[in-house]
Write a protein that holds these residues in place. Structure first.
Motif, mmCIF file in Angstrom:
data_model
loop_
_atom_site.group_PDB
_atom_site.id
_atom_site.type_symbol
_atom_site.label_atom_id
_atom_site.label_comp_id
_atom_site.label_asym_id
_atom_site.label_seq_id
_atom_site.Cartn_x
_atom_site.Cartn_y
_atom_site.Cartn_z
ATOM 1 N N GLY A 34 47.597 34.187 41.341
ATOM 2 C CA GLY A 34 46.374 34.967 41.462
ATOM 3 C C GLY A 34 45.826 35.408 40.121
ATOM 4 N N LEU A 35 46.713 35.838 39.244
ATOM 5 C CA LEU A 35 46.284 36.248 37.911
ATOM 6 C C LEU A 35 45.728 35.052 37.136
ATOM 7 C CD1 LEU A 35 49.221 38.670 36.993
ATOM 8 C CD2 LEU A 35 46.813 39.309 37.220
ATOM 9 N N TYR A 36 46.356 33.920 37.316
ATOM 10 C CA TYR A 36 45.874 32.710 36.633
ATOM 11 C C TYR A 36 44.416 32.409 37.008
ATOM 12 C CZ TYR A 36 44.919 27.739 36.181
ATOM 13 O OH TYR A 36 44.320 26.537 35.923
ATOM 14 N N PHE A 37 44.086 32.493 38.293
ATOM 15 C CA PHE A 37 42.720 32.215 38.722
ATOM 16 C C PHE A 37 41.750 33.323 38.328
ATOM 17 C CE2 PHE A 37 44.812 29.333 41.860
ATOM 18 C CZ PHE A 37 44.171 28.178 41.463
ATOM 19 N N LEU A 88 48.506 38.089 27.160
ATOM 20 C CA LEU A 88 47.610 38.946 26.387
ATOM 21 C C LEU A 88 46.196 38.904 26.952
ATOM 22 C CD1 LEU A 88 48.864 38.309 22.751
ATOM 23 C CD2 LEU A 88 49.731 39.853 24.503
ATOM 24 N N HIS A 89 45.766 37.740 27.438
ATOM 25 C CA HIS A 89 44.472 37.673 28.106
ATOM 26 C C HIS A 89 44.514 38.414 29.441
ATOM 27 C CE1 HIS A 89 42.947 35.154 25.024
ATOM 28 N NE2 HIS A 89 43.604 34.050 25.376
ATOM 29 N N MET A 90 45.676 38.394 30.101
ATOM 30 C CA MET A 90 45.812 39.136 31.360
ATOM 31 C C MET A 90 45.712 40.643 31.138
ATOM 32 S SD MET A 90 48.822 37.027 33.330
ATOM 33 C CE MET A 90 48.552 35.353 33.932
ATOM 34 N N MET A 91 46.029 41.097 29.925
ATOM 35 C CA MET A 91 45.934 42.511 29.599
ATOM 36 C C MET A 91 44.523 42.927 29.202
ATOM 37 S SD MET A 91 49.435 42.886 27.357
ATOM 38 C CE MET A 91 51.025 42.391 28.041
ATOM 39 N N ASN A 92 43.615 41.981 29.130
ATOM 40 C CA ASN A 92 42.230 42.256 28.741
ATOM 41 C C ASN A 92 41.523 43.047 29.841
ATOM 42 O OD1 ASN A 92 39.507 42.175 28.051
ATOM 43 N ND2 ASN A 92 39.614 40.086 27.272
ATOM 44 N N PRO A 93 40.945 44.220 29.538
ATOM 45 C CA PRO A 93 40.263 45.021 30.567
ATOM 46 C C PRO A 93 39.138 44.281 31.289
ATOM 47 C CG PRO A 93 40.592 46.314 28.577
ATOM 48 C CD PRO A 93 40.986 44.902 28.243
ATOM 49 N N ALA A 94 38.613 43.218 30.680
ATOM 50 C CA ALA A 94 37.553 42.453 31.342
ATOM 51 C C ALA A 94 38.042 41.806 32.635
ATOM 52 C CB ALA A 94 37.023 41.378 30.398
ATOM 53 N N ASN A 95 39.363 41.699 32.793
ATOM 54 C CA ASN A 95 39.924 41.062 33.991
ATOM 55 C C ASN A 95 40.426 42.068 35.015
ATOM 56 O OD1 ASN A 95 39.753 38.258 33.054
ATOM 57 N ND2 ASN A 95 41.243 38.894 31.512
ATOM 58 N N GLU A 135 36.844 41.966 42.049
ATOM 59 C CA GLU A 135 36.261 40.683 42.433
ATOM 60 C C GLU A 135 36.932 39.510 41.736
ATOM 61 O OE1 GLU A 135 34.462 42.113 38.748
ATOM 62 O OE2 GLU A 135 34.790 43.036 40.698
ATOM 63 N N SER A 136 37.657 39.801 40.641
ATOM 64 C CA SER A 136 38.271 38.709 39.896
ATOM 65 C C SER A 136 39.627 38.317 40.470
ATOM 66 C CB SER A 136 38.443 39.103 38.421
ATOM 67 O OG SER A 136 39.403 40.127 38.291
ATOM 68 N N PHE A 137 40.152 39.140 41.378
ATOM 69 C CA PHE A 137 41.487 38.851 41.906
ATOM 70 C C PHE A 137 41.402 37.858 43.041
ATOM 71 C CE2 PHE A 137 45.415 40.378 40.446
ATOM 72 C CZ PHE A 137 46.351 40.257 41.468
ATOM 73 N N PHE A 138 42.537 37.289 43.442
ATOM 74 C CA PHE A 138 42.473 36.138 44.333
ATOM 75 C C PHE A 138 42.358 36.531 45.804
ATOM 76 C CE2 PHE A 138 46.630 37.510 43.681
ATOM 77 C CZ PHE A 138 47.557 36.919 44.525
ATOM 78 N N GLY A 139 41.877 35.532 46.605
ATOM 79 C CA GLY A 139 41.352 35.744 47.938
ATOM 80 C C GLY A 139 42.163 36.549 48.915
ATOM 81 N N TRP A 140 43.400 36.112 49.240
ATOM 82 C CA TRP A 140 44.112 36.771 50.332
ATOM 83 C C TRP A 140 44.457 38.211 50.005
ATOM 84 C CZ3 TRP A 140 49.081 38.729 49.931
ATOM 85 C CH2 TRP A 140 49.831 38.322 48.826
ATOM 86 N N VAL A 141 44.663 38.523 48.706
ATOM 87 C CA VAL A 141 44.906 39.917 48.325
ATOM 88 C C VAL A 141 43.613 40.711 48.403
ATOM 89 C CG1 VAL A 141 45.633 41.435 46.457
ATOM 90 C CG2 VAL A 141 46.873 39.322 46.878
#
Length: 534
Positions: free
Chosen positions: A193-196, A211-218, A222-228
């Motif tokens: 989910g984080l990858y997508f 480090l990109h996953m820690m970026n506040p822009a993410n 709405e950026s998280f994956f569907g079933w969650v």
């Protein structure tokens, strides 16, 4: 090849050489293992000495040191989609102390394995594979790479417990495997989910880069994956909170926290002494590190939202583990439950979201790492001689094994948090952070700090009571004269293994800056990120 790659793959190279040894030279495997782990210890010492404490951070590649980043997997999955996985390694103030701890504890485990006679090549090869996985977990900065190392840890531990363990070794190995695998499977879902949800700004590709996953822009729902995200829409539960909870449970199994702890006493009791040393000294710290690096690092908003519950779980673990330790007759099981209690301080310290509390949690992990390794080794010393660990079957050991008694007394006093020893520093900073938490706005009530303090008192009770029952009074052994003959005092090899761990307990108790200095900048930056969501 950089320093970190050498650190990670040196034991794997040793394992491959071991497997190529002829049967007549199988005994050489332990010397290869000793050389590899000694080399690791020297290398971690070099990395520690040359670490720039002012540069250490939490969410910027420039804050990590000894960085190695190579393109590993690039897969075009659409006209404008690219799958990006890197071989990405680096150290900061959170990971540096843990790789030094891992090198020390692994060297102790090799020393404790010196008398292993069953399938020697296979045993030491599995230890070296486990060593590679542990170092990889603490160095990886790509979540996919982290997960690979995290899963590789499971396999050698399963076989080390299941083949070289005690009477109920199969049961303990399967229970450990199921618990850990259950957490790992759900972790994989969140990783996907984080990858997508995350893209590399430079390439536009989806990425597993932490480090990109820690970026506040993410951080957006709405950026998280569907079933969650559907849970958010149907039940009103934030999607990121579900991701945080799943990852927390996966790492909490490793810590372990109550009620996910039940695999630990069984695994410890059935595991051979060297594996118990690694389990307590290193594997439990992987859980604490995962909560800090991944749960708090990637989901600081959810950590701020749920820290009260984390603190409550920490206090429950402290008290539950301590009361269970009081009830034990098996010395090894007592120390296993004491680990549940002491690792509860780690979770309580993390939950404070204060610099003092998180620094105390990290210090507690380091302190507990080598102290628990020493304690389990001391249990192994007596078990190797008479194959019994029942506390009530021994009396008056102080007059029969005086040097052994001194080592046990130092380890007990250090573990219960006596001032002057390392555990006192870790627990004191956790309690300070818990008391200070309410005043700085992170919301932990002060009764949690009081609960933690009661846990310290209880640890004194079960350690001192055990010392009194086993080591003082008139000498009496269940096995009579046969045991009296077998219970010889610690050998030179055993003393050599114990001295470094107990010396570290004293050195860090007097000079805690050896851990706090490289750690401080990373902790402050982590706290500053979380504080923006309070």
């Amino acid at each position: 090849m950089g320093f970190l790659s050498i650190l990670i793959f040196l034991p794997l190279l040793a394992a491959l050489v071991m497997l190529l040894l002829p049967k007549s030279a199988a005994g050489s495997a332990k010397y290869l293992a000793l050389a590899a782990t000694a080399g690791q210890l020297l290398l971690t010492g070099y990395l520690y000495v040359h670490f720039d404490t002012a540069q250490a951070g939490i969410n910027d590649v420039n804050s990590f040191q000894y960085v190695e980043q190579l393109s590993w997997i690039r897969l075009q999955i659409g006209a404008d989609k690219l799958l990006e996985i890197d071989y990405f390694l680096g150290l900061d103030g959170l990971s540096l102390p843990l790789i030094v701890l891992s090198a020390v504890v692994m060297l102790m485990a090799i020393g404790a394995s010196w008398n292993i006679t069953k399938s020697v090549k296979g045993y030491f090869a599995l230890l070296m594979l486990l060593n590679t996985a542990v170092m990889g977990v603490f160095c990886a900065l790509d979540f996919f790479l982290f997960y690979v190392f995290y899963e590789v840890m499971l396999l050698p531990l399963y076989f080390l417990i299941g083949i070289w363990g005690g009477v109920r070794r199969e049961y303990a190995a399967v229970k450990f495997f199921i618990y850990t695998l259950l957490g790992s499977v759900f972790m994989l879902l969140v990783i996907v989910g984080l990858y997508f949800s995350v893209t590399n700004p430079a390439t536009g590709a989806n990425t597993f880069n932490m480090l990109h996953m820690m970026n506040p822009a993410n951080y957006g729902e709405e950026s998280f994956f569907g079933w969650v995200r559907n849970f958010h829409e149907i039940f009103g539960i934030p999607a990121r909170l579900i991701g945080f909870a799943i990852l927390f449970i996966a790492f909490a199994i490793k810590v372990p926290i109550v009620p996910l702890h039940t695999w630990l006493p069984d695994a410890h009791v059935e595991a051979p002494t060297p594996v118990s040393i690694i389990l307590a000294g290193i594997l439990l710290k992987v859980g604490g590190y995962g909560i800090l690096r991944i749960c708090i690092g990637i989901f600081p908003d959810m950590a701020a939202l749920s820290n009260w519950w984390l603190g409550l779980i920490g206090v429950i673990s402290i008290l539950y583990g301590a009361f269970n330790a009081l009830a034990q007759k098996d010395l090894k099981r007592l120390i296993a439950y004491s680990s549940v209690s002491h690792m509860g301080f780690v979770l309580l310290g993390i939950a404070t979201l204060t610099t003092e509390g998180i620094s105390g949690a990290m210090f507690q992990m380091i302190s507990h790492g080598f102290l628990s390794a020493a304690l389990f080794f001391l249990v192994g010393v007596i078990y190797d001689r008479v194959h019994d660990r029942n506390i009530y079957n021994f009396r008056g050991l102080a007059s029969h094994m005086p040097r052994y008694t001194v080592f046990v007394a130092i380890a007990f006093f250090a573990s219960l948090g006596l001032p002057g020893f390392s555990a006192f520093i870790g627990e004191a900073f956790v309690i300070i952070g818990a008391f200070n938490s309410e005043s700085v706005g992170t919301g932990l009530p002060r009764w949690m700090a009081v609960g933690g303090s009661i846990g310290i008192l209880l640890s004194a009770v079960y350690f001192l009571w055990t010392l009194q029952r086993m080591f003082f009074g008139q000498t009496r052994f269940k096995g009579g004269e046969e045991w009296a003959t077998a219970l010889t005092d610690v050998t030179v090899r055993e003393q050599t293994i114990l001295y470094p761990a107990l010396a570290l307990a004293i050195i860090l108790g007097i000079m805690p800056s050896l851990v706090f200095t490289p750690l401080n900048e990373s902790v402050m930056r982590l706290v500053s990120v979380v504080s923006s969501f309070l």
